[in-house]
Enzyme design. Structure first.
Site, PDB file in Angstrom:
ATOM      1  N   ASP A  22       0.674  -1.126   0.065  1.00 36.82           N
ATOM      2  CA  ASP A  22      -0.293   0.018  -0.323  1.00 36.82           C
ATOM      3  C   ASP A  22       1.137   1.025  -0.012  1.00 36.82           C
ATOM      4  OD1 ASP A  22      -1.451   2.796   0.911  1.00 36.82           O
ATOM      5  OD2 ASP A  22      -2.616   1.390   1.954  1.00 36.82           O
ATOM      6  N   HIS A 137      -4.844  12.213  13.843  1.00 32.28           N
ATOM      7  CA  HIS A 137      -5.858  11.964  12.650  1.00 32.28           C
ATOM      8  C   HIS A 137      -7.133  11.997  13.342  1.00 32.28           C
ATOM      9  CE1 HIS A 137      -3.120  14.059  10.222  1.00 32.28           C
ATOM     10  NE2 HIS A 137      -2.437  12.994  10.067  1.00 32.28           N
ATOM     11  N   ASP A 174       3.429  19.039  14.062  1.00 28.30           N
ATOM     12  CA  ASP A 174       3.665  17.898  12.810  1.00 28.30           C
ATOM     13  C   ASP A 174       3.157  18.388  11.727  1.00 28.30           C
ATOM     14  OD1 ASP A 174       2.728  14.175  12.503  1.00 28.30           O
ATOM     15  OD2 ASP A 174       1.878  14.952  10.881  1.00 28.30           O
ATOM     16  N   HIS A 176       1.431  17.226   9.385  1.00 30.03           N
ATOM     17  CA  HIS A 176      -0.839  17.154   8.976  1.00 30.03           C
ATOM     18  C   HIS A 176      -1.384  18.031  10.025  1.00 30.03           C
ATOM     19  CE1 HIS A 176       1.991  13.549   7.334  1.00 30.03           C
ATOM     20  NE2 HIS A 176       1.033  13.762   5.916  1.00 30.03           N
ATOM     21  N   ASP A 267       7.711  14.697  10.634  1.00 30.96           N
ATOM     22  CA  ASP A 267       7.610  15.113   8.990  1.00 30.96           C
ATOM     23  C   ASP A 267       7.646  16.468   9.024  1.00 30.96           C
ATOM     24  OD1 ASP A 267       5.410  15.097  10.873  1.00 30.96           O
ATOM     25  OD2 ASP A 267       3.891  13.774   9.666  1.00 30.96           O
ATOM     26  N   TYR A 307       8.804  10.610   9.021  1.00 27.03           N
ATOM     27  CA  TYR A 307       8.937   9.767   7.777  1.00 27.03           C
ATOM     28  C   TYR A 307      10.262   9.000   7.476  1.00 27.03           C
ATOM     29  CZ  TYR A 307       4.276   9.480   8.544  1.00 27.03           C
ATOM     30  OH  TYR A 307       3.047   9.441   9.513  1.00 27.03           O
TER      31      TYR A 307
HETATM   32  C1  X5A Z   1       0.178  10.523  11.658  1.00 27.36           C
HETATM   33  C2  X5A Z   1       1.087  10.849  10.647  1.00 27.36           C
HETATM   34  C3  X5A Z   1       0.145  10.843   8.197  1.00 27.36           C
HETATM   35  C4  X5A Z   1      -1.024  10.322   7.212  1.00 27.36           C
HETATM   36  C5  X5A Z   1      -0.758  11.072   5.366  1.00 27.36           C
HETATM   37  C6  X5A Z   1      -1.562   9.777   5.089  1.00 27.36           C
HETATM   38  N1  X5A Z   1       0.102  10.500   9.507  1.00 27.36           N
HETATM   39  N2  X5A Z   1      -1.725  10.118   3.175  1.00 27.36           N
HETATM   40  O1  X5A Z   1       1.920  12.215   9.572  1.00 27.36           O
HETATM   41 ZN    ZN Z   2       2.066  13.763  10.196  1.00 26.94          ZN
END
Ligand code: X5A
Ligand code: ZN
Length: 636
Positions: A22, A137, A174, A176, A267, A307
């Site tokens: 994935d 999230h 983060d 996001h 990230d 990541y």
């Molecule tokens: C916790 C986090 C990222 C999700 C990315 C989905 N989630 N495209 O960094």
């Molecule tokens: Zn993130």
């Protein structure tokens, strides 16, 4: 006061892993945890921390935030085979189940609560929990974005319940948006949630309208949700620091939290494939250090994303080192935030001004604005210029018909006002220092601009017109001083206290205008003490580019450098020179000084004379005598 730093790590949380292919989820790997921990060992940081064991979060604790349906769905995954796990995962946006996922997620919750207990009980002062799966999230009723249970949100509810806390700050660095956390506390004034995130005008995941700066919270929670969207990638140390200085820290100190939780995703650091940002690991030491000054140092850092294994683990080390009280490393490189960052910061500050007193002080403004109508030619501008979105058609029509209908007769002029007014508004609101607008009809644009500024509350506007224009008589008499520089005498328009016609045609060599600027325009302008300066350049201008640039450069000493340029001539050289003068870049070279002709000297003299007579009544609220006050002796 408590001392010591807790570190929570349990190898079992590396057993949650993706079992099939994935491409969306394959970055959330167990090595994120193990590599970070190895790096901490490598720097001998583990041994300096207080080891606190993880535990499973209880069902009751998970239900503080999540629905029982969500808990049951997660629980059911434990006994599934791969095919069933895959099908279940397909119900969510970017989540994968493994037979051990449920167990790991409960450990992640429990580890976070253990950290809160260690800090709240005074066993340690602060600490970090390395957990997987991440949490921010995750919503009441659903998993997404690699998150099953919202570890940090559960921790906040837990701390409220168990320790009776009334003010908890969650800082989500983060890259996001933790939309899950936002939804959970949207109406809750006891939890202040701050998140910055890659947004790119809603292009970036999770691509939600409610991730923008105008989502400030709901009901009683208004003002307690702070979103700082990044609309460009490549944000770096200076952008992050500016966000802390100008948004988070003023609000956080005013809020005065009893506990600070960090949704600590890395990230947002350099090298990360998701974030595409440029902040170096050192910046996380600084961010941590700032947050340590709140809540008596009670700071819990909980891992979220990150990541790029090297960047992640170095940043984790920087965070833990700082928690331990080590000296904060120096940050090198560009220290000015980028335009896009400043724009985001200003937007979120404006959205939150009603709720936070400490946002009152002014942020250093963006220097120069132009509109997006320039997009095509923006690259021709020699300097960074902030592009402003034009006002839309209906908006202009309403505004014009309400206040400026007598000035605007033609439709095409009407539409061109959209960009002019958008820039002027930014100047009036002090969001930018100065700006340039192009206009097909400068005289009309300026008339509207002047009335608009006076309506906004400006009491003394200096307006310098250059060129042959039928100047539209203004109705705001007394609040505007016009100096009209043109070649020919304007018929039927006698100079008065508020209108000065300066007939001046620059010499071919083009620098005798100096004498007019120094000998007349500047003394008059300084005695008037405007709070806004509008310089308009129309057709058949009697000054060259150098003369006009000189005006822009020297008049910046007035009206707190608030200058609005309206230019009818679309000649790119003129635009470039004006833009350069406005951002304070180099001036064109003026060459050898050529004294003005006797005729011009006389004309200036007469003007000064006239002006002094008229000026005897004085400007309302301004200085002493207009010219003599500046040491200019005028003989009859
Ligand atoms: C916790 C986090 C990222 C999700 C990315 C989905 N989630 N495209 O960094
Ligand atoms: Zn993130």
């Amino acid at each position: 006061m408590a001392s010591g730093t807790a570190l929570i790590y349990d190898e079992e949380m590396t057993t949650h892993k993706l079992l099939w292919s994935d491409p969306v989820c394959d970055i959330e790997v167990p090595e994120r945890l193990s590599t970070s921990y190895e790096q901490l060992k490598c720097y001998h940081l583990v041994e300096r921390c207080v080891h606190v064991p993880a535990r499973e979060g209880s069902e009751e604790e998970i239900l503080l935030v999540h629905s029982s349906e969500h808990l049951e769905a997660a629980k059911s995954s434990q006994t599934m085979n791969e095919e069933e796990l895959k099908r279940l995962s397909g119900n969510y946006d970017a989540f994968f189940f493994h037979p051990n996922t449920y167990r790991c997620a409960r450990l992640a919750v429990g580890a976070t609560l253990q950290l809160v207990d260690a800090v709240m009980s005074g066993k340690v002062c602060n600490g970090m929990a390395l957990v997987r799966p991440p949490g921010h999230h995750s919503q009441r009723n659903t998993a997404n974005g690699f998150c099953l249970f919202n570890n940090v949100a559960i921790a906040a509810e837990y701390a409220k319940l168990k320790y009776g806390l009334q003010r908890i700050l969650i800082v989500d660095w983060d890259v996001h948006h933790g939309q899950g956390t936002q939804y959970i506390f949207e109406e809750d004034p006891s939890v202040l949630y701050f998140s910055w995130h890659r947004y790119e005008h809603q292009e970036f995941w999770p691509s939600l309208k409610e991730s923008d700066y105008d989502a400030v919270g709901l009901g009683k929670g208004k003002g307690f949700n702070i979103n700082l969207p990044w609309n460009k990638v490549g944000m770096g140390n200076s952008d992050y620091l500016a966000a802390f200085f100008h948004v988070l820290l003023p609000v956080a100190f005013e809020f005065d939290p009893e506990l600070v939780l960090v949704s600590s995703g890395y990230d947002s650091g350099i090298g990360d494939p998701e974030g595409q940002m440029n902040a170096t690991p050192e910046v996380f030491a600084h961010l941590t250090h700032f947050l340590m000054q709140l809540a008596n140092g009670k700071l819990c850092v909980i891992l979220e994303g990150g990541y790029h294994l090297k960047s992640l683990s170095e940043s984790v080390c920087m965070t833990v080192k700082t928690l331990l009280g080590d000296p904060v490393p120096q940050i090198t490189g560009e220290m000015a935030p980028c335009l896009s960052a400043i724009e985001s910061i200003q937007n979120v500050r404006a959205a939150h001004k009603p709720y936070w007193k400490w946002l009152m002080y002014e942020v250093p403004p963006i220097k120069t604005a132009a509109t997006t109508a320039w997009k095509g030619s923006a690259h021709l501008l020699p300097v960074p210029v902030h592009l402003v979105k034009e006002m839309d058609e209906t908006e202009i029509k309403v505004l014009v018909s309400g206040f400026y209908a007598d000035l605007v007769k033609e439709d095409k002029t009407l539409l061109s006002l959209g960009s002019m007014l958008a820039i002027l508004d930014k100047i009036l609101q002090k969001e930018v220092c100065n700006g340039i607008a192009e206009s097909p009809a400068a005289a009309v644009s300026v008339a509207v601009a002047l009335r608009h500024s006076v309506r906004f509350g400006f009491q003394r506007v200096l307006c310098v017109f250059v060129g042959d224009m039928q100047i539209i008589p203004n109705t705001e008499d007394g609040k505007i001083l016009m100096i009209h520089i043109c070649e020919k005498e304007q018929s039927g328009k006698a100079s008065s206290k508020h209108y000065i016609s300066l007939n001046w045609k620059e010499d071919a060599e083009g620098n005798d205008f100096f004498s007019a600027v120094l000998g007349f325009i500047l003394p008059v302008a300084y005695s008037y003490q405007p709070n806004l300066t509008v310089i308009a350049v129309g057709p058949n201008r009697s000054l060259g580019i150098r003369g006009i640039s000189l005006l822009f450069a020297l008049l910046q000493g007035l009206s707190e450098s608030r200058i609005f340029a309206v230019i009818e001539d679309t000649e790119i050289n003129l635009m470039q020179s004006v833009a350069k003068a406005l951002v304070g870049a180099s001036m064109p070279h003026f060459g050898v000084y050529i004294p003005p002709t006797q005729e011009k000297v006389n004309r200036t003299k007469i003007l000064r004379d006239q002006f002094q007579r008229n000026g005897q009544e004085q400007w309302s609220g301004s200085n002493e005598n207009v010219l003599t006050g500046l040491g200019i002796v005028i003989r009859a």
